[in-house]
Scaffold this motif. Structure first.
Motif, mmCIF file in Angstrom:
data_model
loop_
_atom_site.group_PDB
_atom_site.id
_atom_site.type_symbol
_atom_site.label_atom_id
_atom_site.label_comp_id
_atom_site.label_asym_id
_atom_site.label_seq_id
_atom_site.Cartn_x
_atom_site.Cartn_y
_atom_site.Cartn_z
ATOM 1 N N ALA A 609 0.655 -1.167 0.202
ATOM 2 C CA ALA A 609 -0.148 -0.040 -0.114
ATOM 3 C C ALA A 609 0.915 1.376 0.036
ATOM 4 O O ALA A 609 0.461 2.503 -0.727
ATOM 5 N N ARG A 610 2.069 1.216 0.803
ATOM 6 C CA ARG A 610 3.052 2.437 0.467
ATOM 7 C C ARG A 610 3.178 2.705 -0.779
ATOM 8 O O ARG A 610 3.451 3.918 -1.151
ATOM 9 N N GLN A 659 4.183 10.909 4.878
ATOM 10 C CA GLN A 659 3.761 10.049 5.972
ATOM 11 C C GLN A 659 2.173 9.560 5.947
ATOM 12 O O GLN A 659 1.377 10.624 5.883
ATOM 13 N N ILE A 660 1.858 8.317 6.111
ATOM 14 C CA ILE A 660 0.828 7.603 5.891
ATOM 15 C C ILE A 660 0.441 7.334 7.262
ATOM 16 O O ILE A 660 1.035 6.317 7.905
ATOM 17 N N ASP A 661 -0.857 7.992 7.967
ATOM 18 C CA ASP A 661 -1.516 7.635 9.362
ATOM 19 C C ASP A 661 -2.619 7.057 8.838
ATOM 20 O O ASP A 661 -3.583 7.554 8.303
ATOM 21 N N THR A 672 3.047 15.505 5.089
ATOM 22 C CA THR A 672 4.549 15.637 4.732
ATOM 23 C C THR A 672 5.220 16.146 5.846
ATOM 24 O O THR A 672 4.976 17.482 6.173
ATOM 25 N N PRO A 673 6.046 15.422 6.647
ATOM 26 C CA PRO A 673 6.718 16.069 7.842
ATOM 27 C C PRO A 673 7.626 17.203 7.151
ATOM 28 O O PRO A 673 8.010 16.894 5.986
ATOM 29 N N TYR A 674 8.322 17.993 7.907
ATOM 30 C CA TYR A 674 9.066 19.135 7.506
ATOM 31 C C TYR A 674 10.342 18.548 6.787
ATOM 32 O O TYR A 674 10.868 19.057 5.865
ATOM 33 N N GLU A 675 11.042 17.610 7.536
ATOM 34 C CA GLU A 675 12.222 17.294 7.201
ATOM 35 C C GLU A 675 12.083 16.105 6.025
ATOM 36 O O GLU A 675 13.162 15.831 5.420
ATOM 37 N N VAL A 703 2.971 17.350 0.685
ATOM 38 C CA VAL A 703 1.600 16.662 -0.031
ATOM 39 C C VAL A 703 0.741 16.455 1.215
ATOM 40 O O VAL A 703 1.388 15.627 2.202
ATOM 41 N N THR A 704 -0.362 16.744 1.186
ATOM 42 C CA THR A 704 -1.515 16.406 2.228
ATOM 43 C C THR A 704 -2.658 15.658 1.387
ATOM 44 O O THR A 704 -3.068 15.866 0.426
ATOM 45 N N GLY A 705 -3.525 14.693 2.050
ATOM 46 C CA GLY A 705 -4.573 14.334 1.616
ATOM 47 C C GLY A 705 -5.031 12.917 2.098
ATOM 48 O O GLY A 705 -4.665 12.586 3.446
#
Length: 722
Positions: A609-610, A659-661, A672-675, A703-705
């Motif tokens: 999935a990642r 990052q996928i939560d 997306t974390p800053y780093e 990216v967010t979503g």
């Protein structure tokens, strides 16, 4: 004669504590048995009065009747009048007459009827409360048998106490041995009467110093006379001694003692008012005593004494015949004609019994009839006799107990056998351990209906109607407790606590189960036990989707959800999803647990999935980069400044690592974390002061979503700030 008299009055050296008992009985047991079994009516009256609390019931009945009468006397008219239909009450003339009549007469009528009903209710309420804890016919029978047994034992003990310690008790009450002159006067008469009655021995004779009254009283092993008797004629003394010898020979005192023993609680209470009235003879004393002790006095007068009357009167008529047998009927007639009674009691009970003696006129009639018949028989045949010692005493065992003994033994054996059988059934099928065994057996068999039968009624209904619980327990994934061992049961009346050892999830554990006895009885006889509670709950925390317990889908609720669960091990999984995978876990619910067991599972992102999400994010960014505008639509970057820019080109210098939560089995948040941000480069031309110039800028890229799983497909949906 003197020597024989003295020997006859000495205690029997072979009699021990039962010396001077009457002859004619094979042994002391027969003597006691004959006296005890003679008066069953008196025993019944004493038992009912003392053991069913009749004085208390009488007091309650009178109190309720008085209250009801006073209340209805003032309100009964209106109550009765209100029951008349309106059509009748509204009728001209007759309606007013009826209403007026009922208003005036309804009070007395209502008071009378209400008092009668209240009296009956009060009379019955105490015996009913006496058996208020009875939960079935067998329990009622057992309680009655226990009461009867206790009354009989008390009666026997009291009888033995009176017989064995009789001499000491009489001495304490004022009786003494005869003086020499008293012996010379009365003992020859005593022996003469005994000889004519066919008695080889006589009771021990004691005397009381009382010159006022002429009194004689037979006890079980003694006869007590007053000094006033010694002033009477020889004929009258002989008549009274003959009378008392018959009482002694037939064991009438044994009968009276047993009746007193059965009703001993009532006898002791009754002794208080009678002692007060004898010690302080005054109308005021009598009024005071009656006001405080009227329930006891009325119970004695109208219940105990009437039932005891038949045997008392039969004994008096029989004793009067002793004077006929000894030839002293004229002396007894003279005594009866001028005295009300020549037997008085030494206690309140004795006085109550003496009050039941037949009237002297009836005794005289009976005496004259028997004497006339005897004289006629002797005139026809010199040896003829209507009444003799054989007819008077009826042999060695005047009370035939062979048939009652056989019937009693058969009844007792039957009761013992039935009680034993019922006890075996109770022990085998209706004890606390049976409920524990049945409870765990139902769990082992995965039988929810059977399990519900071992629970309390309120829980039983909930378990039977819970389809979710049934499917979880019937699932092959359910593991019930095994290797169950009831190590101890602590019972306190209708509650019990069972300590149970068992294996749950491969681990040996110990827990306690609370048990309670059923309110109802099986077949009206046996009271079983049930497990209190017996079920727990599983708490599904909020936000969990697609949760499965033993393969059964759990309800989804934003505030969380609780479901019923029984002891055992449950397999918790989640529905299959291309986005995430949930490791299965087993949770255990221990027997007797009074707390909820939470279900909290943690889903994990699938590696595939990642990769899919990363590819969709890159594809999304590449699509944004292909747009040659300053602000690509629905994209996470835009050109700042450079008014009127032309020839804009976007290039992804480096892709971000999102990052996928996971939000659930089929949804995830992408951020997306800053780093982990990437870079996007933009180039083009713009018109400046110096003319057309080229520019190049680099911006951070994040990216967010949301990612959702639909069937076997994953879909990335970007979120762009406006």
């Amino acid at each position: 004669m003197t020597e024989s008299v003295e020997e006859g009055t000495r205690p029997d050296p072979d009699g021990g504590r039962l010396a001077n008992r009457p002859p004619g009985y094979p042994n002391a047991v027969v003597w006691l048995r004959v006296g005890i079994l003679r008066d069953w009516r008196g025993v019944l009256g004493a038992f009912v009065a003392a053991w069913l609390y009749v004085p208390v019931a009488l007091f309650t009945a009178v109190l309720l009747a008085t209250t009801a009468a006073l209340t209805l006397a003032f309100t009964g008219g209106g109550i009765v009048a209100d029951q008349v239909p309106h059509a009748v009450r509204d009728a001209p003339i007759i309606g007013g007459l009826i209403d007026s009549f009922l208003q005036q007469s309804g009070g007395p009528i209502g008071a009378f009827v209400g008092a009668a009903i209240a009296f009956l209710v009060g009379l019955l309420v105490i015996p009913v409360l006496r058996f208020s804890e009875v939960d079935g016919p067998v329990s009622l029978l057992a309680q009655l048998v226990g009461m009867v047994g206790a009354a009989i034992v008390l009666g026997l003990l009291y009888t033995l106490y009176r017989v064995v310690l009789e001499h000491r008790l009489l001495r304490v009450s004022g009786a003494r041995d005869l003086s020499r002159r008293e012996r010379d006067l009365i003992l020859p008469i005593l022996h003469e009467c005994a000889q004519r009655l066919g008695l080889p021995s006589v009771p021990r004779l004691l005397v009381e110093d009382d010159l006022v009254t002429t009194n004689a009283r037979a006890y079980s092993r003694h006869v007590v006379v007053t000094t006033g008797l010694l002033t009477d004629s020889r004929e009258e003394i002989a008549a009274l001694l003959s009378h008392e010898l018959v009482h002694w020979r037939t064991g009438d005192e044994i009968t009276s003692a047993f009746v007193r023993g059965v009703g001993l609680p009532l006898v002791l209470v009754h002794a208080v008012p009678t002692w007060l009235m004898r010690t302080f003879p005054h109308p005021a004393t009598n009024l005071f005593v009656f006001l405080f002790f009227w329930p006891v006095l009325l119970t004695m007068k109208y219940l105990v004494q009437p039932l005891h009357r038949a045997d008392v009167r039969a004994a008096e008529y029989r004793a009067d015949l002793g004077a006929v047998v000894t030839g002293h009927a004229d002396g007894l007639r003279a005594v009866l004609e001028r005295r009300k009674s020549f037997e008085s009691g030494r206690s309140g009970w004795d006085e109550a019994v003496c009050a039941e003696h037949p009237p002297n006129e009836l005794r005289l009639d009976r005496l004259e009839q028997v004497q006339a018949a005897s004289d006629l028989a002797e005139a026809e045949a010199p040896s003829g006799r209507v009444v003799g010692p054989g007819e008077l005493f009826g042999g060695d065992d005047p009370v035939s107990v062979r048939r009652p003994a056989v019937v009693g033994a058969a009844v007792l054996l039957s009761v013992c056998l039935v009680s034993s059988l019922l006890g075996v059934v109770q022990w085998g099928f209706f004890r606390p351990a049976t409920a524990v065994d049945g409870y765990f057996s139902a769990l082992e068999d995965r039988d929810v209906d059977d399990l519900a039968g071992w629970l309390s009624p309120d829980v039983e209904a909930a378990v039977r109607s819970d389809d979710l619980l049934g499917r979880m327990v019937e699932s092959p994934d359910y593991q019930p407790p095994t290797d169950v061992d009831v190590t101890a049961i602590d019972r306190k009346e209708d509650d019990a606590t069972a300590t149970v050892s068992f294996v749950l999830g491969g681990e040996r554990m110990e827990s306690e189960l609370t048990l309670r006895r059923d309110d109802g009885a099986t077949a009206g006889i046996f009271r079983g036990w049930h497990v209190v509670g017996g079920v727990s709950t599983l708490d599904v925390t909020s936000g969990q989707q697609g949760l499965l317990v033993n393969g059964v889908s759990m309800p989804e609720n934003p505030q969380g959800q609780s479901v019923l669960a029984v002891p055992g091990v449950y397999l918790v999984t989640a529905a299959a999803s291309p986005l995430s995978e949930t490791p299965s876990q087993r949770i255990g619910v221990a027997p007797g647990a009074d707390y909820a067991t939470p279900i909290q599972v943690v889903a994990e992102l699938k590696p595939a999935a990642r990769s899919t999400v990363d590819a969709q994010v890159k594809e999304y960014l590449d699509g944004c980069a292909r747009q040659t505008v300053a602000a690509p639509q629905d994209c996470p970057f835009r050109l700042s400044g450079y008014q009127g820019a032309k020839g804009i080109t976007w290039t992804i210098a480096s892709y971000p690592t999102p990052q996928i939560d996971l939000l659930g089995p089929a949804a995830a948040q992408v951020s997306t974390p800053y780093e982990e941000q990437g870079q996007v480069r933009v180039s083009g031309t713009y018109e400046s002061y110096f003319g057309e110039e080229e520019f190049t800028e680099t911006y951070p890229l994040s990216v967010t979503g949301m990612v959702t799983a639909t069937g076997a497909e994953l879909t990335f949906q970007p979120e762009v700030d406006e």
